[in-house]
Scaffold this active site. Structure first.
Site, mmCIF file in Angstrom:
data_model
loop_
_atom_site.group_PDB
_atom_site.id
_atom_site.type_symbol
_atom_site.label_atom_id
_atom_site.label_comp_id
_atom_site.label_asym_id
_atom_site.label_seq_id
_atom_site.Cartn_x
_atom_site.Cartn_y
_atom_site.Cartn_z
ATOM 1 N N PRO A 4 0.834 -1.205 0.000
ATOM 2 C CA PRO A 4 0.000 0.000 0.000
ATOM 3 C C PRO A 4 0.868 1.254 0.000
ATOM 4 O O PRO A 4 2.016 1.214 0.443
ATOM 5 C CB PRO A 4 -0.774 -0.115 1.318
ATOM 6 N N SER B 237 7.597 4.807 9.670
ATOM 7 C CA SER B 237 7.655 3.648 8.771
ATOM 8 C C SER B 237 6.273 3.054 8.567
ATOM 9 O O SER B 237 5.327 3.398 9.260
ATOM 10 C CB SER B 237 8.598 2.600 9.356
ATOM 11 N N LYS B 238 6.202 2.133 7.617
ATOM 12 C CA LYS B 238 4.926 1.466 7.325
ATOM 13 C C LYS B 238 4.416 0.714 8.550
ATOM 14 O O LYS B 238 3.229 0.548 8.726
ATOM 15 C CB LYS B 238 5.111 0.475 6.168
ATOM 16 N N ARG B 239 5.339 0.219 9.359
ATOM 17 C CA ARG B 239 4.929 -0.563 10.524
ATOM 18 C C ARG B 239 4.461 0.302 11.689
ATOM 19 O O ARG B 239 3.828 -0.184 12.613
ATOM 20 C CB ARG B 239 6.081 -1.472 10.981
ATOM 21 N N ASP B 240 4.755 1.592 11.632
ATOM 22 C CA ASP B 240 4.401 2.461 12.758
ATOM 23 C C ASP B 240 2.899 2.577 12.968
ATOM 24 O O ASP B 240 2.439 2.837 14.066
ATOM 25 C CB ASP B 240 4.998 3.863 12.569
#
Ligand code: GLU
Length: 505
Positions: free
Chosen positions: A16, A262-265
């Site tokens: 995404p 980041s994307k994981r945040d």
């Protein structure tokens, strides 16, 4: 700007689109529109291993939701198309070969094992292995082999890559519209791979060739691509092409200001980092999106515009066309921009007030089963009374359920504060007043009740607080007379009666 501005957003469909990618797209869009130019979407899908199904659609849907559609791109005005690099595969090899002809690139046959061993050797010495002018003539490539040896290897189907021949001793002065002049010594560069053994170009070659063929005038992209600028600059020179202008946008930092967002945040920090919800095609795990979390596209755009750029004024609220007028690359910040999830809520509250009541009414009705039988007109009137206190449509029910259903319970603290010895007697007298009040307008009801309170010579709170509790179940909500007018006198009387019976025990 005399030139016809053409910019591109060039995401790789590896998942995404992160909020930082949306900002890059937005700045490209604003810059293009400001200069009556063209905003292009190019899908950089040369890395087969990282390709994720559904990502391209997601990117296109996200741009459309944000209201920043591309002018040229996949399936749209394909003047310089195709716009998916995987569909342009046949183009790149010729360009790589051209560089070999002009000695700006060379074949390299080094195997992964050979390269890993060289890396390990350097590591042992505390050094890092760099493939460049220092060692290239002694490695397994067309600089060290004879032309016949090279031809034989290729004819025998041996795996090879094509590497760029970086100059050993040049001082490069690279211009960036955000950062000014950056000086790089070419001696420190490595001979990057341009073309891979799988027949695909690397990002560097495909990106530069496409920017040239698509007549891109300005490359506006994230700071993480700054280290590639020297190579890209050299590639333009090697092809003898005009170099576009470059602008590298600052990183978006975590809310603490430390480290890149980041994307994981998103999962870790409790707010979405994606514009739309994303369902991973393999794991089926979902990641939250701003749209599904109840944010308006306008909030996202306004918020992202100011994340790394300022207009030079105190103004914070900008429509998209105001942004187009005010935007320039000179005011893009050099330092990282701290992501503040509270600020986008603030924008959402603002843009909530700008939505049409009709639109909000539909969103509210669709979000709440209890409203399926309620008329749109009634829902819209409620929305008008409460939206000022709401940040999201999902706040509406909490703020307005008492317009639709009787309160079941009464807030204990509020009861304690409200109930005096004569409260129930006063409520009974109020019932008489309401029974004869004119229900035709809020004003008429208000007048009757206020006149009666004045005639009793008691403080307004003695009536208004229990009345509110009876109607709402808590000491909150909009003007009491708005509530009475909306639900009607019958329901009001019913609720007061219920209040007297339920709390008078
Ligand atoms: N494909 C690169 C990315 O995914 C594009 C970088 C650029 O804009 O040059 O961000």
């Amino acid at each position: 700007m005399s030139q016809n501005v053409r910019v591109r957003f060039a995401p790789s469909p590896t998942g995404p689109l992160h909020i930082g990618g949306v900002r890059t797209a937005l700045y490209n869009y604003l810059f293009a529109k400001k200069h009556n130019g063209t905003f292009i979407l190019r899908i950089e899908d040369t890395d087969k291993n990282r390709y994720v199904e559904g990502a391209e659609n997601y990117i296109i849907n996200a741009l459309n939701w944000c209201g920043i559609p591309f002018d040229e791109g996949p399936e749209k005005n394909e003047n310089c198309g195709p716009y998916r690099q995987s569909e342009r595969q046949s183009i790149y090899r010729d360009y790589a070969l051209k560089l070999i002809e002009t000695k700006k690139a060379y074949y390299a046959f080094d195997s992964t094992t050979e390269l890993n061993n060289l890396r390990k050797e350097e590591e042992k010495k505390g050094e890092t292995f760099v493939y460049n002018w220092r060692n290239r003539t002694s490695l397994n490539n067309s600089l060290s082999l004879t032309p016949d040896e090279v031809a034989n290897k290729i004819a025998n189907g041996e795996d090879y890559v094509i590497r760029f021949y970086s100059p050993s001793n040049e001082t490069l002065e690279l211009k960036d519209l955000v950062r000014g002049v950056i000086t790089i010594q070419s001696a420190n560069l490595d001979d990057k791979i341009l073309f891979k053994s799988d027949g695909m170009p690397t990002y560097h070659l495909a990106n530069v060739v496409d920017d040239h063929l698509m007549n891109i005038t300005h490359v506006i992209r994230g700071e993480e691509w700054l280290p590639s600028l020297a190579l890209h600059h050299l590639l333009y020179g090697a092809f003898d092409w005009d170099t576009p202008k470059f602008a590298h946008l600052p990183l978006i930092l975590k809310p603490t200001g430390k480290g890149k967002l980041s994307k994981r945040d998103g999962d870790k920090l409790g707010f979405p980092v994606f514009p739309l919800e994303w369902i991973d095609p393999h794991t089926h795990n979902s990641s939250r999106g701003y749209r599904e979390d109840g944010y308006f596209a306008e909030s996202m755009i306004n918020f992202l515009a100011l994340l790394g750029w300022n207009s030079g004024s105190e103004q914070e609220i900008f429509t998209l066309s105001e942004l187009v007028n005010s935007f320039d690359l000179e005011r893009v910040h050099k330092s990282g921009a701290r992501f503040d999830p509270e600020k986008i809520k603030w924008f959402n509250h603002h843009y909530m007030q700008k939505q049409s009541t009709q639109h909000l009414g539909v969103l509210f009705k669709n979000s709440q089963d209890e409203l399926s039988e309620v008329s749109n007109q009634y829902i819209e009137a409620v929305v008008d009374l409460i939206k000022e206190r709401a940040t999201f449509v999902t706040d509406f029910w909490e703020l307005s359920s008492f317009f639709f259903v009787n309160p079941d319970t009464y807030d204990a603290k509020a009861l304690k504060k409200t109930l005096k010895e004569d409260t129930f007697d006063l409520m009974r007298s109020l019932l008489i007043v309401l029974n004869t009040a004119d229900a035709g307008s809020k004003k008429a009801i208000e007048q009757s009740v206020k006149d009666w309170i004045l005639s009793k010579n008691i403080g307004f709170g003695r009536i208004m607080m229990p009345l509110r509790l009876a109607l709402v179940g808590a000491l909150k909500g909009p003007d009491v007379f708005d509530i009475i007018y909306m639900i009607g006198l019958d329901k009001t009387i019913h609720r007061i009666n219920k209040f007297i019976t339920k709390s008078n025990t």
